[in-house]
Design a protein around this motif. Structure first.
Motif, PDB file in Angstrom:
ATOM      1  N   THR A 136       0.827  -1.211   0.000  1.00 43.32           N
ATOM      2  CA  THR A 136       0.000   0.000   0.000  1.00 43.32           C
ATOM      3  C   THR A 136       0.861   1.261   0.000  1.00 43.32           C
ATOM      4  N   ASP A 137       0.271   2.353  -0.470  1.00 46.97           N
ATOM      5  CA  ASP A 137       0.970   3.646  -0.450  1.00 46.97           C
ATOM      6  C   ASP A 137       1.350   4.046   0.970  1.00 46.97           C
ATOM      7  N   GLU A 138       0.477   3.730   1.932  1.00 45.79           N
ATOM      8  CA  GLU A 138       0.758   4.076   3.333  1.00 45.79           C
ATOM      9  C   GLU A 138       2.018   3.379   3.834  1.00 45.79           C
ATOM     10  N   THR A 139       2.163   2.115   3.473  1.00 44.53           N
ATOM     11  CA  THR A 139       3.368   1.369   3.860  1.00 44.53           C
ATOM     12  C   THR A 139       4.602   1.951   3.182  1.00 44.53           C
ATOM     13  N   ARG A 142       5.847   5.384   4.636  1.00 45.15           N
ATOM     14  CA  ARG A 142       6.552   5.221   5.917  1.00 45.15           C
ATOM     15  C   ARG A 142       7.993   4.787   5.695  1.00 45.15           C
ATOM     16  N   SER A 159       5.869  11.655  -0.045  1.00 43.48           N
ATOM     17  CA  SER A 159       4.483  11.248  -0.212  1.00 43.48           C
ATOM     18  C   SER A 159       4.474  10.186  -1.298  1.00 43.48           C
ATOM     19  N   HIS A 161       1.768   8.155  -4.104  1.00 45.09           N
ATOM     20  CA  HIS A 161       0.450   8.003  -4.702  1.00 45.09           C
ATOM     21  C   HIS A 161       0.535   6.987  -5.832  1.00 45.09           C
TER      22      HIS A 161
END
Length: 199
Positions: A136-139, A142, A159, A161
Motif C-alpha cells: 500500500t501507499d501508506e506502507t 513510511r 508522499s 500516490h
C-alpha cells in the motif's frame, strides 16, 4: 527497484547428486517453487523446479499406458542432476525489476537465481515481484520517509500516490537530489520517484 530489493536470501540450494525426493521435500518445507543446484564448490550448475519434479514423479494412470508417448522414460530418474535444467536463466542484483519480470515471462520461468559475478546471492520469484507490487501507499511512504530521515533528518518530506514517490525539500545540489531519489527508489514497491523543490 532492483532485483536485490526483493530477492530471497539466504538461498536454499540442493546438490546435483541429491535424491529428487529430498529436493521435493525441501521445496514443500520451505514453500518455494525452485531450488538452485550448486556443486561442491558452490557454483551454480542448474535449477530444479516443481515442474521438473512433477514431470517424472507423478504416478501414471494405468489406463493411459497405451497412449503414453514413446519418448517418455520407463524408469523414473532418481537424482536431481537427472531432472534439473542445466542452463538456468539468471539475473544480477542491480537489474531493474521490470526487466527481471520481462525475462521471466519471455523464458516462462517462475524463479531466477541472482548472481553477483559467479556467486549465488539470492533468488527472485514471481511471488516476490507480486508481493512488492501490492504494498500500500501508506506502507511505502513510511519506509521512504524513514530512509530519508536516516540520511537527512527533517530536511525532506515524502508522499506516495499509486506507487509513485514524491520527495519535496531543499537540495544543496544535483548530487543530493540523486541521493534522495536513490533512497526512495530502493524501497520495494516504489515504481517511480519525483524530486520537487519546497512548495
Amino acid at each position: 527497484m532492483r532485483a536485490k530489493d526483493v530477492m530471497s536470501r539466504p538461498v536454499h540450494t540442493v546438490e546435483p547428486g541429491a535424491p529428487v525426493e529430498d529436493a521435493a521435500a525441501a521445496m514443500a518445507a520451505r514453500a518455494v517453487t525452485a531450488l538452485p543446484v550448486v556443486d561442491g564448490a558452490g557454483s551454480l550448475v542448474g535449477i530444479v523446479s516443481e515442474g521438473d519434479l512433477l514431470w517424472q514423479r507423478v504416478p501414471v494412470d494405468p489406463t493411459a499406458q497405451l497412449n503414453r508417448s514413446p519418448a517418455a522414460p520407463a524408469i523414473r530418474p532418481g537424482r536431481v542432476a537427472d531432472v534439473m535444467s542445466r542452463s538456468p536463466v539468471t539475473t544480477r542484483p542491480d537489474v531493474d525489476l521490470a526487466e527481471v519480470a520481462e525475462t521471466m515471462l519471455m523464458y516462462d520461468v517462475r524463479s531466477m537465481p541472482v548472481l553477483d559475478g559467479d556467486t549465488l546471492v539470492g533468488i527472485v520469484s514471481r511471488r516476490d515481484i507480486l508481493r512488492a507490487m501490492v504494498r500500500t501507499d501508506e506502507t511505502l511512504v513510511r519506509e521512504v520517509q524513514h530512509r530519508l530521515d536516516e540520511y537527512a533528518p527533517g530536511r525532506w518530506t515524502a508522499s506516495v500516490h499509486k506507487g509513485v514517490a514524491t520527495v519535496v525539500g531543499a537540495f544543496a545540489d544535483s548530487t543530493e537530489r540523486e541521493i534522495a531519489a536513490v533512497l526512495a527508489r530502493t524501497v520495494p514497491g516504489v515504481a517511480d520517484v519525483r524530486i520537487e523543490p519546497p512548495r
